[in-house]
Design an enzyme around this catalytic site. Structure first.
Site, short mmCIF file in Angstrom:
data_model
loop_
_atom_site.label_atom_id
_atom_site.label_comp_id
_atom_site.label_asym_id
_atom_site.label_seq_id
_atom_site.Cartn_x
_atom_site.Cartn_y
_atom_site.Cartn_z
N GLY A 273 0.84 -1.59 -0.01
CA GLY A 273 0.07 0.69 -0.01
C GLY A 273 1.02 0.99 -0.44
O GLY A 273 0.72 2.49 -0.60
N GLY A 274 1.41 1.23 0.68
CA GLY A 274 2.90 2.02 0.88
C GLY A 274 3.94 1.66 1.45
O GLY A 274 4.30 1.02 2.69
N MET A 275 5.19 2.73 1.30
CA MET A 275 6.38 2.45 1.88
C MET A 275 6.95 3.82 2.71
O MET A 275 7.10 4.36 1.93
CB MET A 275 7.76 1.31 0.83
CG MET A 275 8.67 1.07 1.51
SD MET A 275 8.81 0.35 2.88
CE MET A 275 10.00 0.77 4.21
N GLU A 301 1.66 5.80 6.56
CA GLU A 301 2.78 5.82 5.98
C GLU A 301 4.03 7.21 6.95
O GLU A 301 4.75 7.43 6.83
CB GLU A 301 3.34 5.82 5.04
CG GLU A 301 2.51 4.98 3.82
CD GLU A 301 3.27 3.86 4.05
OE1 GLU A 301 3.80 3.80 5.07
OE2 GLU A 301 2.27 2.96 4.19
N TYR A 385 0.62 -5.54 13.08
CA TYR A 385 -0.35 -4.09 12.51
C TYR A 385 -1.70 -4.01 13.31
O TYR A 385 -1.57 -3.68 14.12
CB TYR A 385 -0.99 -4.12 10.94
CG TYR A 385 -0.04 -3.98 9.92
CD1 TYR A 385 0.70 -3.28 8.98
CD2 TYR A 385 0.94 -5.19 9.52
CE1 TYR A 385 1.23 -2.46 8.00
CE2 TYR A 385 2.18 -4.68 8.10
CZ TYR A 385 1.97 -3.63 7.87
OH TYR A 385 3.08 -3.34 7.20
#
EC number: 3.4.11.-
Length: 614
Positions: A273-275, A301, A385
């Protein structure tokens, strides 16, 4: 000499970082699109943490082409130690003699990446949105930086960085752009781009991207960068909330330290999804849903700018310290308590899915995992998470929210710029509340061992369900068909957010009662789900259809699998498609496997075929 894992704390590095610590890296690379590789040199400044006891430095490498090694400007002897899967081939650099405690040496290594590099993805022009230029980007988490350059590839070591990157196309890196420093294009059409990272970061946050990239402002200290043809829609999606998010989290923790907060929207094959690469979050285009409903990825993020990037898990066995904290902070940013609980309910569904995938007794379902001999990518799931979030949420409820709010900045100040493990976290919170008898008693009576080491689901919190009750009710009505008198109408979902529709579809997916193929198809037609621009909605509807045996979703599922590489969508869709039509799943994967990032491709192969050694 045999290859050994050099503990102290991180079992996933082969470096002897207990003897030497890299304090600064200068990375000089030429991006060679035609050869699909980086070529150049890296210069490490190493500080000795022993008093002359170590006469060699061991660094992590994986499928690298090393040209030469210099120590303090002089050629040095070096050798590869035997390869040890899945960690690569250690590079041993010999020193003439040991170095006194805290003294430094400079090690200059000429290096090229190879076609087996797991950190870089090279895209043809056809794989980009405007089809004009090639593109490359890196993804170094968890242990892939070692396939770009020799390093101490562990989150337990942090250093400052200078990037000097030459490319024919614009460059993004995980440092502050040295504005105005890029030289005029040389005769070969290449430009030098410089970046400086003044805050020490671990190797997994080393990041590069280069391609047809333009920028537009989305806030007073933020830009979005992406393909020129997508710039306007990306700017619209992000400009309303980015600065609000930064301000909100600064109030919870303390001011943002990195200078700029920017977002790079990558081509669609990005596997996550994001880094949280510092300065420039790398994000999937799947968040650009034209309704501003998927920007919780940006909130997440951004929160990593404190949890993970400043305060870091010492090893991937304690990954919840990065992701649990970040999920907790992300949910504090948006729309008040009912929404926080609503988001946590969505997260609980993801957690139950992950536990079901691994099995309730699997080691990877523990908060603290045992990754000795393991590839951390194999353990990647929603568990750190969501189990991490639920642990912190439990601690908040245990001591009280106002008291926990005082602990948050204390914790992030104490470990700012450092790495820690779960045991240090425990001692820190116990020490912070030692003079508060109520909180101290509650924390000391807590069953820490069960939270840390018990597999499976944790105790389920008493969530506020006010925002999900309406969709729970709608799901029950659908599941009562065809026996009930319920008549679905487009108005059923009018007024619901996309995230509420997501919860509705998840309820259908987890129910023991299954929709008939006809009802699943009817749902898609009445609610317009298959045509949704929001991929969170569309992918779940396709999963519902595949589970129900509705053949009409096979084609759009296969089509979507050729357009997006985010593992959150790709892996469950392949698993569902394989159950319904294994041949179509295998054919689809064969057709598109070159589109996927190497990390995604490897994980889907394991999902479809099992581990290669099985």
């Amino acid at each position: 000499m045999t290859t050994v894992v050099n503990l102290p704390r991180d079992p996933n590095t082969l470096s002897n970082y207990n003897n030497w610590v890299s304090t600064h890296i200068t990375a000089n690379f030429d991006i060679l699109f035609d050869q699909r590789k980086l070529a150049g040199n890296v210069i490490h400044r190493f500080r000795s943490t022993t008093d002359g006891e170590s006469n060699h430095i061991i660094l992590d490498t994986n499928h690298l082409d090393i040209g030469s090694v210099k120590v303090n400007g002089q050629p040095s002897e070096w050798e590869y130690l035997p390869r040890l899967e899945p960690y690569g081939t250690p590079l041993k650099i010999k020193l003439d003699q040991g170095v006194k405690l805290n003294e430094t040496i400079e090690v200059d290594i000429s290096v090229q990446t190879t076609e087996k590099c797991t950190a870089l993805q090279w895209l043809t022009p056809a794989q980009t949105s405007n089809k004009k230029h090639p593109y490359m980007f890196s993804q170094c988490q968890a242990i892939h930086a070692r396939s770009i350059f020799p390093c101490q590839d562990t989150p337990d070591v942090k250093c400052t960085l200078d990037f000097n990157i030459t490319s024919p196309l614009p460059v993004i890196a995980s440092g502050l752009p040295v504005r105005g420093s890029s030289e005029a294009p040389k005769s070969d059409g290449k430009t030098l781009y410089k970046f400086h990272q003044k805050v020490p970061i671990p190797s997994y946050l080393f990041a590069l991207a280069s391609g047809d990239i333009s920028e537009a402002p989305i806030g007073p200290r933020s830009v979005v960068a992406t393909s020129p043809d997508k710039l306007g829609e990306c700017q619209w999606e992000l400009e309303a909330d980015t600065e609000k998010f930064i301000n909100a989290i600064e109030k919870i923790v303390y001011p943002y330290v990195w200078g700029e907060y920017n977002v790079l929207i990558l081509p669609p094959s990005f596997p996550y999804g994001g880094m949280e690469n510092p300065i420039f979050t790398f994000a999937t285009p799947s968040i650009i849903s034209k309704d501003r409903e998927n920007i919780d990825v940006i909130a997440h993020e951004l929160a990593h700018s404190w949890s993970g990037n400043l305060v870091t898990n010492a090893s991937w066995e304690h990954f919840w310290l990065n992701e649990g904290w970040t999920t907790y902070l992300e949910r504090r940013l948006r729309h008040g308590e009912p929404y926080r609980h609503f988001s946590a309910i969505i997260g609980w569904k993801a957690l139950t899915d992950s536990v079901e995938h691994f099995g309730p007794e699997h080691d990877f379902t523990k908060l603290i995992t045992n990754l000795k001999g393991m590839d951390p990518d194999d353990a990647f799931s929603s568990i750190p998470y969501e189990k991490g979030f639920n642990f912190l949420f439990h601690l908040e409820n245990l001591v009280g929210k106002s008291k926990f709010d005082r602990f948050i900045p204390h914790y992030f100040n104490k470990y700012k710029g450092k790495s820690l493990d779960s045991y240090e976290f425990k001692s820190t919170i116990l020490d912070f509340f030692k003079d508060d008898s109520d909180a101290s008693t509650a924390l000391n009576e807590l069953d820490w061992d069960s939270w840390f080491y018990a597999p499976g689901l944790p105790p389920k919190p008493d969530f506020d369900t006010s925002l999900v009750d309406v969709v729970y009710d709608l799901a029950k009505k659908w599941l009562s068909l065809p026996k009930s008198s319920f008549k679905p109408q487009p108005e059923d979902i009018r007024g619901l957010t996309a995230n509420q529709v997501v919860v509705f579809l998840e309820q259908i997916l987890v129910s023991e009662r299954q929709l008939t193929p006809e009802l699943s198809k009817l749902m898609g037609e009445i609610y317009g789900l298959a045509a949704s621009q929001n991929i969170e909605v569309a992918n779940l509807y396709f999963q519902v259809g595949l589970q129900a045996g509705d053949a009409s979703v096979v084609e759009p599922t296969a089509d979507l699998l050729g357009k997006i590489g985010r593992m959150k969508f790709v892996r469950p869709l392949y698993r569902k498609l394989a159950k319904f039509d294994r041949k179509r799943a295998l054919d689809t994967f064969e057709k598109h496997k070159g589109f996927y990032h190497p990390i995604c491709r490897a994980m889907v192969e394991k999902d479809l075929f099992g581990k290669k050694d099985e």
